[in-house]
Design a protein around this motif. Structure first.
Motif, PDB file in Angstrom:
ATOM      1  N   UNK A  32       0.811  -1.220   0.000  1.00 17.77           N
ATOM      2  CA  UNK A  32       0.000   0.000   0.000  1.00 17.77           C
ATOM      3  C   UNK A  32       0.844   1.269   0.000  1.00 17.77           C
ATOM      4  N   UNK A  33       2.142   1.161   0.232  1.00 13.65           N
ATOM      5  CA  UNK A  33       2.996   2.345   0.320  1.00 13.65           C
ATOM      6  C   UNK A  33       3.976   2.378  -0.835  1.00 13.65           C
ATOM      7  N   UNK A  34       4.322   3.573  -1.279  1.00 17.60           N
ATOM      8  CA  UNK A  34       5.304   3.728  -2.343  1.00 17.60           C
ATOM      9  C   UNK A  34       6.703   3.476  -1.808  1.00 17.60           C
ATOM     10  N   UNK A  35       7.594   3.136  -2.719  1.00 19.05           N
ATOM     11  CA  UNK A  35       8.989   2.921  -2.386  1.00 19.05           C
ATOM     12  C   UNK A  35       9.613   4.252  -1.964  1.00 19.05           C
ATOM     13  N   UNK A  36      10.492   4.219  -1.012  1.00 17.06           N
ATOM     14  CA  UNK A  36      11.150   5.454  -0.563  1.00 17.06           C
ATOM     15  C   UNK A  36      12.556   5.528  -1.117  1.00 17.06           C
ATOM     16  N   UNK A  37      12.745   5.071  -2.351  1.00 21.12           N
ATOM     17  CA  UNK A  37      14.058   5.067  -2.990  1.00 21.12           C
ATOM     18  C   UNK A  37      14.416   6.432  -3.543  1.00 21.12           C
ATOM     19  N   UNK A  38      15.168   6.458  -4.614  1.00 20.35           N
ATOM     20  CA  UNK A  38      15.662   7.674  -5.246  1.00 20.35           C
ATOM     21  C   UNK A  38      14.493   8.507  -5.769  1.00 20.35           C
ATOM     22  N   UNK A  39      14.333   9.753  -5.294  1.00 22.10           N
ATOM     23  CA  UNK A  39      13.199  10.579  -5.730  1.00 22.10           C
ATOM     24  C   UNK A  39      13.293  11.012  -7.190  1.00 22.10           C
ATOM     25  N   UNK A  64      18.299 -13.016 -11.477  1.00 19.36           N
ATOM     26  CA  UNK A  64      19.020 -12.425 -10.360  1.00 19.36           C
ATOM     27  C   UNK A  64      18.241 -12.503  -9.057  1.00 19.36           C
ATOM     28  N   UNK A  65      16.931 -12.456  -9.165  1.00 18.77           N
ATOM     29  CA  UNK A  65      16.080 -12.473  -7.968  1.00 18.77           C
ATOM     30  C   UNK A  65      14.656 -12.808  -8.388  1.00 18.77           C
ATOM     31  N   UNK A  66      13.834 -13.086  -7.408  1.00 17.13           N
ATOM     32  CA  UNK A  66      12.399 -13.308  -7.610  1.00 17.13           C
ATOM     33  C   UNK A  66      11.683 -12.384  -6.632  1.00 17.13           C
ATOM     34  N   UNK A  67      10.702 -11.652  -7.116  1.00 16.86           N
ATOM     35  CA  UNK A  67       9.977 -10.704  -6.272  1.00 16.86           C
ATOM     36  C   UNK A  67       8.474 -10.929  -6.389  1.00 16.86           C
ATOM     37  N   UNK A  68       7.774 -10.594  -5.327  1.00 19.21           N
ATOM     38  CA  UNK A  68       6.319 -10.667  -5.280  1.00 19.21           C
ATOM     39  C   UNK A  68       5.782  -9.399  -4.640  1.00 19.21           C
ATOM     40  N   UNK A  69       4.825  -8.765  -5.327  1.00 20.88           N
ATOM     41  CA  UNK A  69       4.173  -7.567  -4.785  1.00 20.88           C
ATOM     42  C   UNK A  69       5.209  -6.649  -4.152  1.00 20.88           C
ATOM     43  N   UNK A  70       6.016  -6.052  -5.013  1.00 21.89           N
ATOM     44  CA  UNK A  70       7.245  -5.368  -4.605  1.00 21.89           C
ATOM     45  C   UNK A  70       7.387  -4.019  -5.298  1.00 21.89           C
ATOM     46  N   UNK A  71       7.874  -3.025  -4.570  1.00 27.30           N
ATOM     47  CA  UNK A  71       8.176  -1.699  -5.121  1.00 27.30           C
ATOM     48  C   UNK A  71       9.648  -1.626  -5.472  1.00 27.30           C
ATOM     49  N   UNK A  72       9.961  -0.962  -6.591  1.00 22.14           N
ATOM     50  CA  UNK A  72      11.347  -0.735  -6.977  1.00 22.14           C
ATOM     51  C   UNK A  72      11.487   0.602  -7.676  1.00 22.14           C
ATOM     52  N   UNK A  73      12.716   1.037  -7.853  1.00 19.10           N
ATOM     53  CA  UNK A  73      13.021   2.251  -8.607  1.00 19.10           C
ATOM     54  C   UNK A  73      13.258   1.865 -10.061  1.00 19.10           C
ATOM     55  N   UNK A  91       3.872  -8.961 -24.049  1.00 22.91           N
ATOM     56  CA  UNK A  91       4.543  -7.664 -24.023  1.00 22.91           C
ATOM     57  C   UNK A  91       6.022  -7.861 -24.302  1.00 22.91           C
ATOM     58  N   UNK A  92       6.628  -6.908 -25.027  1.00 21.72           N
ATOM     59  CA  UNK A  92       8.066  -6.972 -25.263  1.00 21.72           C
ATOM     60  C   UNK A  92       8.812  -5.806 -24.601  1.00 21.72           C
ATOM     61  N   UNK A  93       8.123  -5.032 -23.773  1.00 18.80           N
ATOM     62  CA  UNK A  93       8.776  -3.947 -23.033  1.00 18.80           C
ATOM     63  C   UNK A  93       9.257  -4.463 -21.684  1.00 18.80           C
ATOM     64  N   UNK A  94      10.489  -4.106 -21.345  1.00 20.62           N
ATOM     65  CA  UNK A  94      11.118  -4.498 -20.084  1.00 20.62           C
ATOM     66  C   UNK A  94      11.606  -3.238 -19.369  1.00 20.62           C
ATOM     67  N   UNK A  95      11.538  -3.249 -18.052  1.00 14.27           N
ATOM     68  CA  UNK A  95      11.995  -2.123 -17.235  1.00 14.27           C
ATOM     69  C   UNK A  95      13.180  -2.547 -16.386  1.00 14.27           C
ATOM     70  N   UNK A  96      14.204  -1.705 -16.378  1.00 12.99           N
ATOM     71  CA  UNK A  96      15.364  -1.906 -15.513  1.00 12.99           C
ATOM     72  C   UNK A  96      15.007  -1.333 -14.147  1.00 12.99           C
ATOM     73  N   UNK A  97      15.089  -2.162 -13.102  1.00 15.46           N
ATOM     74  CA  UNK A  97      14.705  -1.735 -11.757  1.00 15.46           C
ATOM     75  C   UNK A  97      15.866  -1.919 -10.781  1.00 15.46           C
ATOM     76  N   UNK A  98      15.794  -1.139  -9.709  1.00 12.32           N
ATOM     77  CA  UNK A  98      16.747  -1.250  -8.604  1.00 12.32           C
ATOM     78  C   UNK A  98      15.960  -1.358  -7.309  1.00 12.32           C
ATOM     79  N   UNK A  99      16.528  -2.047  -6.327  1.00 15.91           N
ATOM     80  CA  UNK A  99      15.911  -2.127  -4.991  1.00 15.91           C
ATOM     81  C   UNK A  99      15.918  -0.747  -4.343  1.00 15.91           C
ATOM     82  N   UNK A 100      17.042  -0.072  -4.457  1.00 20.48           N
ATOM     83  CA  UNK A 100      17.213   1.261  -3.913  1.00 20.48           C
ATOM     84  C   UNK A 100      18.322   1.917  -4.712  1.00 20.48           C
TER      85      UNK A 100
END
Length: 125
Positions: A32-39, A64-73, A91-100
């Motif tokens: 329910x909350x947004x990630x508090x990573x890089x603004x 590299x990892x497996x995530x479930x219901x997860x916020x990222x930058x 879909x053929x679009x991919x997003x590069x994400x970071x934990x923080x």
């Protein structure tokens, strides 16, 4: 019995190392909350469970990892391998994400990110 316990322990250790390689000491934000990573980066939400985060934008790339219901930058997005999930679509679009900010980058197909085929607010790579 000792052999079975040893194999189980080694398997759990391997899983912990795989998850830790991307996560470091970060924890996923509550759904329910947004990630508090890089603004300066766009927060994205992986809405599905057991989603693979890959080294490159293809399912042939190492996981590299497996995530479930997860916020990222989100760093950026690009077209990669077309992914088809009968329950979700194609879909053929991919997003590069970071934990923080500053963590390792991993790729996730946009099928599993809230926002549609191409995620608004995330620049092209």
């Amino acid at each position: 019995m000792k052999r079975m316990i040893s194999r189980t322990t080694m398997g759990l250790a391997a899983v912990a190392l795989t998850v830790g390689a991307l996560a470091g000491t970060a924890h996923a934000a509550p759904a329910a909350a947004a990630n508090s990573g890089d603004p300066t980066l766009t927060d994205v939400y992986i809405w599905a469970t057991n989603v693979n985060l890959r080294q490159q934008p293809t399912t042939d790339s190492p996981r590299l990892a497996v995530r479930s219901k997860w916020w990222g930058d989100a760093v950026c997005q690009t077209q990669g391998q077309r992914v088809h999930d009968p329950a979700v679509g194609t879909n053929n679009w991919w997003t590069a994400v970071m934990e923080f900010s500053g963590s390792d980058i991993a790729w996730v197909n946009n099928l599993y990110i809230r926002g549609g085929e191409k995620i608004a607010g995330v620049p092209d790579c």
